[in-house]
Design a protein around this motif. Structure first.
Motif, mmCIF file in Angstrom:
data_model
loop_
_atom_site.group_PDB
_atom_site.id
_atom_site.type_symbol
_atom_site.label_atom_id
_atom_site.label_comp_id
_atom_site.label_asym_id
_atom_site.label_seq_id
_atom_site.Cartn_x
_atom_site.Cartn_y
_atom_site.Cartn_z
ATOM 1 N N PRO A 1 -49.232 -18.948 39.775
ATOM 2 C CA PRO A 1 -48.144 -18.657 38.823
ATOM 3 C C PRO A 1 -47.157 -17.628 39.357
ATOM 4 O O PRO A 1 -45.934 -17.772 39.174
ATOM 5 C CB PRO A 1 -48.884 -18.139 37.585
ATOM 6 C CG PRO A 1 -50.248 -18.727 37.688
ATOM 7 C CD PRO A 1 -50.551 -18.765 39.150
ATOM 8 N N GLY A 2 -47.653 -16.578 40.010
ATOM 9 C CA GLY A 2 -46.759 -15.566 40.560
ATOM 10 C C GLY A 2 -45.900 -16.098 41.694
ATOM 11 O O GLY A 2 -44.716 -15.752 41.811
ATOM 12 N N ILE A 3 -46.477 -16.955 42.535
ATOM 13 C CA ILE A 3 -45.717 -17.549 43.644
ATOM 14 C C ILE A 3 -44.589 -18.416 43.108
ATOM 15 O O ILE A 3 -43.433 -18.306 43.535
ATOM 16 C CB ILE A 3 -46.647 -18.363 44.560
ATOM 17 C CG1 ILE A 3 -47.622 -17.437 45.296
ATOM 18 C CG2 ILE A 3 -45.841 -19.181 45.559
ATOM 19 C CD1 ILE A 3 -48.661 -18.174 46.111
ATOM 20 N N VAL A 4 -44.911 -19.286 42.162
ATOM 21 C CA VAL A 4 -43.889 -20.176 41.605
ATOM 22 C C VAL A 4 -42.849 -19.375 40.830
ATOM 23 O O VAL A 4 -41.656 -19.710 40.848
ATOM 24 C CB VAL A 4 -44.546 -21.247 40.717
ATOM 25 C CG1 VAL A 4 -43.491 -22.123 40.040
ATOM 26 C CG2 VAL A 4 -45.488 -22.112 41.540
ATOM 27 N N ASN A 5 -43.277 -18.323 40.164
ATOM 28 C CA ASN A 5 -42.318 -17.474 39.456
ATOM 29 C C ASN A 5 -41.329 -16.847 40.440
ATOM 30 O O ASN A 5 -40.122 -16.757 40.156
ATOM 31 C CB ASN A 5 -43.065 -16.376 38.696
ATOM 32 C CG ASN A 5 -42.142 -15.535 37.843
ATOM 33 O OD1 ASN A 5 -41.479 -16.029 36.943
ATOM 34 N ND2 ASN A 5 -42.091 -14.242 38.131
ATOM 35 N N THR A 6 -41.804 -16.432 41.600
ATOM 36 C CA THR A 6 -40.912 -15.893 42.630
ATOM 37 C C THR A 6 -39.960 -16.968 43.141
ATOM 38 O O THR A 6 -38.772 -16.710 43.363
ATOM 39 C CB THR A 6 -41.733 -15.318 43.795
ATOM 40 O OG1 THR A 6 -42.634 -14.324 43.297
ATOM 41 C CG2 THR A 6 -40.827 -14.683 44.838
ATOM 42 N N PHE A 7 -40.471 -18.182 43.330
ATOM 43 C CA PHE A 7 -39.612 -19.283 43.768
ATOM 44 C C PHE A 7 -38.524 -19.583 42.739
ATOM 45 O O PHE A 7 -37.367 -19.831 43.100
ATOM 46 C CB PHE A 7 -40.452 -20.538 44.009
ATOM 47 C CG PHE A 7 -41.335 -20.468 45.219
ATOM 48 C CD1 PHE A 7 -41.139 -19.499 46.195
ATOM 49 C CD2 PHE A 7 -42.369 -21.382 45.400
ATOM 50 C CE1 PHE A 7 -41.955 -19.428 47.320
ATOM 51 C CE2 PHE A 7 -43.182 -21.324 46.518
ATOM 52 C CZ PHE A 7 -42.970 -20.350 47.475
ATOM 53 N N ILE A 8 -38.886 -19.583 41.471
ATOM 54 C CA ILE A 8 -37.898 -19.847 40.415
ATOM 55 C C ILE A 8 -36.834 -18.765 40.398
ATOM 56 O O ILE A 8 -35.627 -19.041 40.283
ATOM 57 C CB ILE A 8 -38.598 -19.970 39.050
ATOM 58 C CG1 ILE A 8 -39.444 -21.250 38.999
ATOM 59 C CG2 ILE A 8 -37.582 -19.976 37.907
ATOM 60 C CD1 ILE A 8 -40.268 -21.388 37.740
ATOM 61 N N GLY A 9 -37.264 -17.506 40.498
ATOM 62 C CA GLY A 9 -36.289 -16.415 40.552
ATOM 63 C C GLY A 9 -35.382 -16.516 41.756
ATOM 64 O O GLY A 9 -34.169 -16.265 41.658
ATOM 65 N N LEU A 10 -35.942 -16.922 42.896
ATOM 66 C CA LEU A 10 -35.135 -17.097 44.106
ATOM 67 C C LEU A 10 -34.106 -18.201 43.910
ATOM 68 O O LEU A 10 -32.942 -18.050 44.308
ATOM 69 C CB LEU A 10 -36.049 -17.420 45.289
ATOM 70 C CG LEU A 10 -35.377 -17.829 46.599
ATOM 71 C CD1 LEU A 10 -34.528 -16.694 47.142
ATOM 72 C CD2 LEU A 10 -36.428 -18.253 47.623
ATOM 73 N N SER B 1 -41.984 -25.309 37.435
ATOM 74 C CA SER B 1 -42.966 -24.776 36.490
ATOM 75 C C SER B 1 -44.033 -25.811 36.161
ATOM 76 O O SER B 1 -45.233 -25.510 36.136
ATOM 77 C CB SER B 1 -42.259 -24.321 35.216
ATOM 78 O OG SER B 1 -43.183 -23.900 34.239
ATOM 79 N N ARG B 2 -43.616 -27.061 35.915
ATOM 80 C CA ARG B 2 -44.584 -28.119 35.596
ATOM 81 C C ARG B 2 -45.497 -28.410 36.789
ATOM 82 O O ARG B 2 -46.696 -28.662 36.621
ATOM 83 C CB ARG B 2 -43.862 -29.387 35.171
ATOM 84 C CG ARG B 2 -43.141 -29.309 33.832
ATOM 85 C CD ARG B 2 -44.063 -28.988 32.680
ATOM 86 N NE ARG B 2 -44.240 -27.538 32.508
ATOM 87 C CZ ARG B 2 -45.248 -26.985 31.882
ATOM 88 N NH1 ARG B 2 -46.233 -27.731 31.400
ATOM 89 N NH2 ARG B 2 -45.319 -25.673 31.744
ATOM 90 N N TYR B 3 -44.928 -28.415 37.977
ATOM 91 C CA TYR B 3 -45.755 -28.665 39.153
ATOM 92 C C TYR B 3 -46.754 -27.519 39.358
ATOM 93 O O TYR B 3 -47.892 -27.746 39.791
ATOM 94 C CB TYR B 3 -44.894 -28.832 40.391
ATOM 95 C CG TYR B 3 -45.699 -29.139 41.633
ATOM 96 C CD1 TYR B 3 -46.241 -30.397 41.817
ATOM 97 C CD2 TYR B 3 -45.923 -28.158 42.600
ATOM 98 C CE1 TYR B 3 -47.008 -30.692 42.944
ATOM 99 C CE2 TYR B 3 -46.680 -28.439 43.722
ATOM 100 C CZ TYR B 3 -47.209 -29.705 43.892
ATOM 101 O OH TYR B 3 -47.977 -29.985 45.001
ATOM 102 N N SER B 4 -46.341 -26.310 39.053
ATOM 103 C CA SER B 4 -47.257 -25.176 39.134
ATOM 104 C C SER B 4 -48.452 -25.381 38.209
ATOM 105 O O SER B 4 -49.603 -25.161 38.598
ATOM 106 C CB SER B 4 -46.526 -23.879 38.771
ATOM 107 O OG SER B 4 -47.429 -22.807 38.586
#
Length: 385
Positions: free
Chosen positions: A307-316, A369-372
């Motif tokens: 979740p933290g990795i994908v959250n960083t990707f989304i923010g990027l 998010s869904r893929y995460s």
């Protein structure tokens, strides 16, 4: 006298499970349990429904019913008021503006005759990305080499030119193409670099640990805009006379460095969550440091912090819109640039353009998010029977 015993009263098989009571099944039961469980939940549900009944019909009416879908100029998005054409920002969305500028929103000022090149790059990217995202597809190693090793080189020559293709300078690039390029490079670089920085911060070697701590804390302590300004304005000052670095390349380096610092802390959190016994067990097997990290520790740490990795990707992905500060036009930047086009200058044009840009960003972020969530369920093997 022998005593005869019997086990006739003991069942040899379990009873079949009975279905749940009818009051606990179906849509009505779900509503009672999730929306009307307590008086407070009931009040909040009623207020939410009232808000939806007030806002959704008006939004649908503005976005679709009264919207203008085709037109050649701003007159198509004007409303007849007392016999005269006057712009009315609340009459309906002006999707004709998006339709007329759609290709520019996708490719920026990339030459019309050469736009088959970014389209081909996009098709190749999807063809390589989809198999690597599906766990059941084999040959992940070969797929990763093609996506992260071969594809960037081929994409560069297709987009920029050379080898017989017309050269298209990067200042002409723009729109969603630039957003995806910045995001892909940032994601592809930040994850491995973040892992190395996280391992370096936990290293027993003082020099490496100090370097990683200083790098992470300095980068995390300044905003991305500052990093972009430094990469765009200050970096050329340190280069030898006559040397220059492409502005897009400077933005790519700045975004990748910024994301790596945040990714390092996410990975470090996963490493700290691994029990000490995992490290000791790997040591007892005689595994070296890199074998221990690659085979035992890192797979568990990454699974914990998905979740933290994908959250960083989304923010990027969303932060790429800040490159407009240094004169580059990503999707949001090119949409805002077209607001100044007098052919489409109406009160409704900016709002429609921003809604379109926001929807595109939401599609990509929601997909990540869904893929995460899918990967979390797929890798959640710790409690399966």
């Amino acid at each position: 006298m022998a005593v005869q015993t019997t086990n006739s009263f003991v069942r040899s098989s379990l009873l079949e499970a009975l279905p749940a009571p009818s009051s606990r099944r179906g849509a009505v039961a779900w509503v009672k349990e999730n929306l009307l469980a307590t008086p407070k939940d009931t009040i909040l549900t009623v207020l939410a429904l009232a808000f939806l009944l007030w806002s959704v019909p008006a939004a649908v009416d503005w976005l679709f019913v009264k919207a203008v879908w085709t037109g050649a100029d701003r007159s198509a998005c004007a409303t007849v008021v007392q016999g005269g054409l006057q712009p009315d920002g609340w009459s309906g969305a002006c999707w004709a503006f998006v339709d007329a500028k759609f290709q520019q929103f996708m490719f920026g000022r990339y030459p019309l005759d050469e736009r088959w090149r970014p389209i081909l790059v996009g098709v190749a990217f999807v063809a390589l990305l989809v198999p690597i995202l599906i766990p059941s597809v084999p040959r992940k190693g070969l797929n990763a080499i093609l996506l992260f090793g071969i594809f960037p080189i081929v994409a560069f020559f297709l987009l920029y030119g050379g080898l017989g293709l017309e050269v298209v300078e990067t200042p002409l690039w723009g729109g969603l193409m630039v957003t995806l390029i910045l995001s892909f490079v940032g994601i592809a670089v930040s994850l491995p670099l973040g892992i190395l920085l996280a391992l370096g911060r936990r290293s027993n070697m003082p020099v490496i640990k100090l370097f990683c701590v200083v790098f992470i804390e300095v980068i995390r302590g300044i905003p991305l805009i500052t990093v972009l300004f430094m990469a765009s304005v200050m970096l050329p000052l340190f280069l030898p006379s006559g040397w220059t670095v492409d502005k897009l390349l400077r933005a790519l380096i700045g975004v990748a460095i910024f994301a790596s610092a945040y990714m390092a802390e996410v990975i470090r959190g996963g490493l700290q969550a691994i029990p000490k016994g995992q490290f000791e067990g790997a040591d007892s097997l005689g595994l070296g440091y890199w074998q221990k990290m690659r085979l035992i520790v890192m797979p568990q740490a990454i699974k914990l912090v998905i979740p933290g990795i994908v959250n960083t990707f989304i923010g990027l992905f969303k932060d790429t819109s800040l490159v407009s500060i240094i004169g580059m036009f990503d999707l949001l930047g090119i949409v805002r640039l077209n607001f100044t086009d007098t052919t489409w200058a109406t009160a409704v044009t900016p709002l429609t353009g921003l809604i379109f840009a926001g929807f595109v960003f939401w599609i990509f972020c929601f997909g990540m998010s869904r893929y995460s969530g899918f990967m979390e369920r797929h890798l959640d093997t710790g409690h399966k029977k």
